[in-house]
Motif scaffolding. Sequence first.
Motif, PDB file in Angstrom:
ATOM      1  N   ASN A  56     104.303  -5.438   2.145  1.00 51.74           N
ATOM      2  CA  ASN A  56     103.396  -5.470   3.296  1.00 51.74           C
ATOM      3  C   ASN A  56     102.999  -4.038   3.655  1.00 51.74           C
ATOM      4  O   ASN A  56     101.828  -3.756   3.916  1.00 51.74           O
ATOM      5  CB  ASN A  56     104.085  -6.181   4.473  1.00 51.74           C
ATOM      6  CG  ASN A  56     103.116  -6.610   5.557  1.00 51.74           C
ATOM      7  OD1 ASN A  56     103.089  -6.031   6.637  1.00 51.74           O
ATOM      8  ND2 ASN A  56     102.293  -7.624   5.283  1.00 51.74           N
ATOM      9  N   ASP A 126      98.906  -3.211  11.437  1.00 46.85           N
ATOM     10  CA  ASP A 126     100.341  -3.500  11.364  1.00 46.85           C
ATOM     11  C   ASP A 126     100.713  -4.000   9.973  1.00 46.85           C
ATOM     12  O   ASP A 126     100.397  -5.134   9.600  1.00 46.85           O
ATOM     13  CB  ASP A 126     100.670  -4.535  12.453  1.00 46.85           C
ATOM     14  CG  ASP A 126     101.876  -5.401  12.096  1.00 46.85           C
ATOM     15  OD1 ASP A 126     102.842  -4.865  11.524  1.00 46.85           O
ATOM     16  OD2 ASP A 126     101.831  -6.617  12.397  1.00 46.85           O
ATOM     17  N   GLY A 127     101.399  -3.142   9.221  1.00 47.59           N
ATOM     18  CA  GLY A 127     101.902  -3.524   7.897  1.00 47.59           C
ATOM     19  C   GLY A 127     103.398  -3.250   7.817  1.00 47.59           C
ATOM     20  O   GLY A 127     103.876  -2.661   6.852  1.00 47.59           O
ATOM     21  N   ILE A 128     104.116  -3.635   8.862  1.00 52.72           N
ATOM     22  CA  ILE A 128     105.557  -3.346   8.877  1.00 52.72           C
ATOM     23  C   ILE A 128     106.315  -4.387   8.047  1.00 52.72           C
ATOM     24  O   ILE A 128     106.980  -4.065   7.078  1.00 52.72           O
ATOM     25  CB  ILE A 128     106.101  -3.305  10.327  1.00 52.72           C
ATOM     26  CG1 ILE A 128     105.270  -2.329  11.177  1.00 52.72           C
ATOM     27  CG2 ILE A 128     107.581  -2.871  10.315  1.00 52.72           C
ATOM     28  CD1 ILE A 128     105.616  -2.342  12.658  1.00 52.72           C
ATOM     29  N   PHE A 129     106.196  -5.653   8.452  1.00 56.01           N
ATOM     30  CA  PHE A 129     106.833  -6.728   7.674  1.00 56.01           C
ATOM     31  C   PHE A 129     105.822  -7.832   7.422  1.00 56.01           C
ATOM     32  O   PHE A 129     104.993  -8.131   8.273  1.00 56.01           O
ATOM     33  CB  PHE A 129     108.007  -7.360   8.435  1.00 56.01           C
ATOM     34  CG  PHE A 129     109.103  -6.394   8.788  1.00 56.01           C
ATOM     35  CD1 PHE A 129     109.820  -5.740   7.796  1.00 56.01           C
ATOM     36  CD2 PHE A 129     109.417  -6.152  10.113  1.00 56.01           C
ATOM     37  CE1 PHE A 129     110.837  -4.851   8.134  1.00 56.01           C
ATOM     38  CE2 PHE A 129     110.428  -5.265  10.455  1.00 56.01           C
ATOM     39  CZ  PHE A 129     111.137  -4.613   9.461  1.00 56.01           C
ATOM     40  N   ILE A 158      98.616  -7.416   9.066  1.00 55.28           N
ATOM     41  CA  ILE A 158      98.398  -7.782   7.670  1.00 55.28           C
ATOM     42  C   ILE A 158      99.341  -8.933   7.300  1.00 55.28           C
ATOM     43  O   ILE A 158     100.555  -8.839   7.469  1.00 55.28           O
ATOM     44  CB  ILE A 158      98.657  -6.569   6.737  1.00 55.28           C
ATOM     45  CG1 ILE A 158      97.711  -5.423   7.108  1.00 55.28           C
ATOM     46  CG2 ILE A 158      98.496  -6.976   5.278  1.00 55.28           C
ATOM     47  CD1 ILE A 158      97.884  -4.167   6.255  1.00 55.28           C
ATOM     48  N   VAL A 160     101.052 -11.411   8.217  1.00 51.41           N
ATOM     49  CA  VAL A 160     101.715 -12.056   9.364  1.00 51.41           C
ATOM     50  C   VAL A 160     101.979 -10.969  10.411  1.00 51.41           C
ATOM     51  O   VAL A 160     102.212  -9.826  10.045  1.00 51.41           O
ATOM     52  CB  VAL A 160     103.110 -12.634   9.009  1.00 51.41           C
ATOM     53  CG1 VAL A 160     103.184 -14.103   9.104  1.00 51.41           C
ATOM     54  CG2 VAL A 160     103.644 -12.137   7.706  1.00 51.41           C
ATOM     55  N   PRO A 161     101.971 -11.319  11.689  1.00 51.50           N
ATOM     56  CA  PRO A 161     102.370 -10.308  12.663  1.00 51.50           C
ATOM     57  C   PRO A 161     103.832  -9.930  12.388  1.00 51.50           C
ATOM     58  O   PRO A 161     104.667 -10.828  12.238  1.00 51.50           O
ATOM     59  CB  PRO A 161     102.242 -11.016  14.018  1.00 51.50           C
ATOM     60  CG  PRO A 161     101.609 -12.333  13.754  1.00 51.50           C
ATOM     61  CD  PRO A 161     101.700 -12.623  12.310  1.00 51.50           C
ATOM     62  N   SER A 162     104.119  -8.654  12.288  1.00 52.10           N
ATOM     63  CA  SER A 162     105.478  -8.234  11.910  1.00 52.10           C
ATOM     64  C   SER A 162     106.486  -8.753  12.928  1.00 52.10           C
ATOM     65  O   SER A 162     106.364  -8.483  14.124  1.00 52.10           O
ATOM     66  CB  SER A 162     105.545  -6.713  11.833  1.00 52.10           C
ATOM     67  OG  SER A 162     104.678  -6.284  10.818  1.00 52.10           O
TER      68      SER A 162
HETATM   69  K     K Z   1     102.474  -7.403   9.101  1.00 52.67           K
END
Ligand code: K
Length: 497
Positions: A56, A126-129, A158, A160-162
């Motif tokens: 992600n 947001d590309g954390i998880f 991105i 899913v919301p992390s």
């Molecule tokens: K994400």
Amino acid sequence: MKIGNSQLIKNIDNYCINDLDIPSTVLMENAALKVVKNINFEKFNSFTIICGTGNNGGDALAVARQLFSMNMKVDIFIIGEHSMSKDCLINYNILKNMGVPIKQIVKTQDIQLLNDILNKNDMIIDGIFGSGLARNIDGIYKEVIKSINKSGMYILSIDVPSGMLCDSFGILGSCVKANKTVSFEVYKKGFLDYESDKYTGEIVVESIGIPEYVVNKFHLKEYLVQKKEIKSIIKKREKYSYKGDFGRVSVIAGSKKYTGAAYLTSQGAVRSGAGLVTLCTEKSVVEILQSKTIETMIMSYENNDFKELILNSDSIAIGPGMGNNENTFNIIKDILSKDGCPLVLDADALNVLQHNLDLLKNSKRKIVITPHIGEMGRLTGIDSKNIIKNRIDIARDFSKKYGIIVLLKGYNTIITNGEEVYINSTGNSKMASGGMGDILTGIIASFIGQGYEPLKATILSAFIHGYVGDILSKDMFCVNASHIVERLPYIIENLTY
Ligand SMILES: [K+]
Ligand SMILES: NC(=O)C1=CN([C@@H]2O[C@H](COP(=O)(O)OP(=O)(O)OC[C@H]3O[C@@H](n4cnc5c(N)ncnc54)[C@H](OP(=O)(O)O)[C@@H]3O)[C@@H](O)[C@H]2O)[C@H](O)CC1
């Protein structure tokens, strides 16, 4: 739209990478380009891009590169010290080679740097998880998510919301509250909860270049029903048709105590376009109901013509307000044991069958049942809590076992024929009032009577019923059954073009 979980995504990825030799970085690049496609550049030109160290995060780094190449302002942050996934590292190195600065957030003190920038840029990405979220979020990750949510800026997540699980709705400790989520290939099962849109915002599902046959190979035939699908099912009316073309629908419903249920079921059928509706009810209430309706013929089921009416029907709705008693059971048993037109069984028709499920299994008719959670619990012997938790599987199994179509009511009503599962996307809590289910039963019988195949008729009816409620609830504090009845034909017409 196809619905799926993280296992499905893993299977698809593995097949593409191992059997088709599609490099995983190609999929990642496609994903990134689809995220970029969903950005409104008239409004947003500077971006804070926050990345984890899995794929992600890799997607987010590829997005950052694309935006940088478009001369947009990008501030990139990587969270934590976890080693990067292979493709995340590839994208990290490309950015490094391009001389694009990447800041790291490891300690609480680093968050100040992030906070200083968050409000200076137009959008947070947001590309954390993504689908790899595996455990409770804490420490620095939790602090970053808190900062993001507090910023008040526009957030695009991105995939899913992390913080949100993919497989069933759940938040692991904390979760980004996005304005928009660009998800890949399938609508994630975790989005199917009335609370999920608080976190996802608007959901867009984008294909990332995976051939459809590959998705179909692993997909469990679970679909979200949206307006687009409904428009392709519903047919415009021919100019030169007559009432015989739109079906003879019989409604068997009502008793002394429940005349309203009978009225609403028959109105559901009339107002959704059935050619001829006959309401069969208890002798003692025939007169009352006759005074209430003009379009519906009313007769007692004790009447001699009742058997002939059943024989000549194109569809029959049975159950609302009949009472859970022997008389109801005998009527239903008789109809189920004879071959004939499709049936829609609801309310007391289901209650009397609770200990006589073989009648369902052995019937030669096409049958749709429309239980709410409580009725489903009585039919299956499973407690309500477990039904709510495993709604899809329980509905599908029951449908398969008895060879019938099941419409399980609730938030995101489920419709299944045992093979395919359709999840309705319309309806809301303002509709939670008496008589709503009765109307739905009438609508389903009506569309079957009009010639729609029972599964399609059921999908169509669930959507329309909720859609009318959604439209009305924009201007109403609560939506009652009679409001739905009143607006039905107007709103159905709007769906035909
Ligand atoms: K994400
Ligand atoms: N076909 C597709 O849809 C494609 C999607 N892509 C993108 O890939 C992600 C999924 O990537 P994955 O690497 O599997 O997972 P994540 O990036 O979501 O996260 C994994 C890393 O996060 C660590 N992790 C998990 N939970 C926590 C937590 N609570 N706290 C801290 N760290 C956590 C995990 O660590 P482990 O120790 O468990 O290994 C990983 O390091 C998908 O969502 C799409 O965005 C592909 O780009 C293309 C194909």
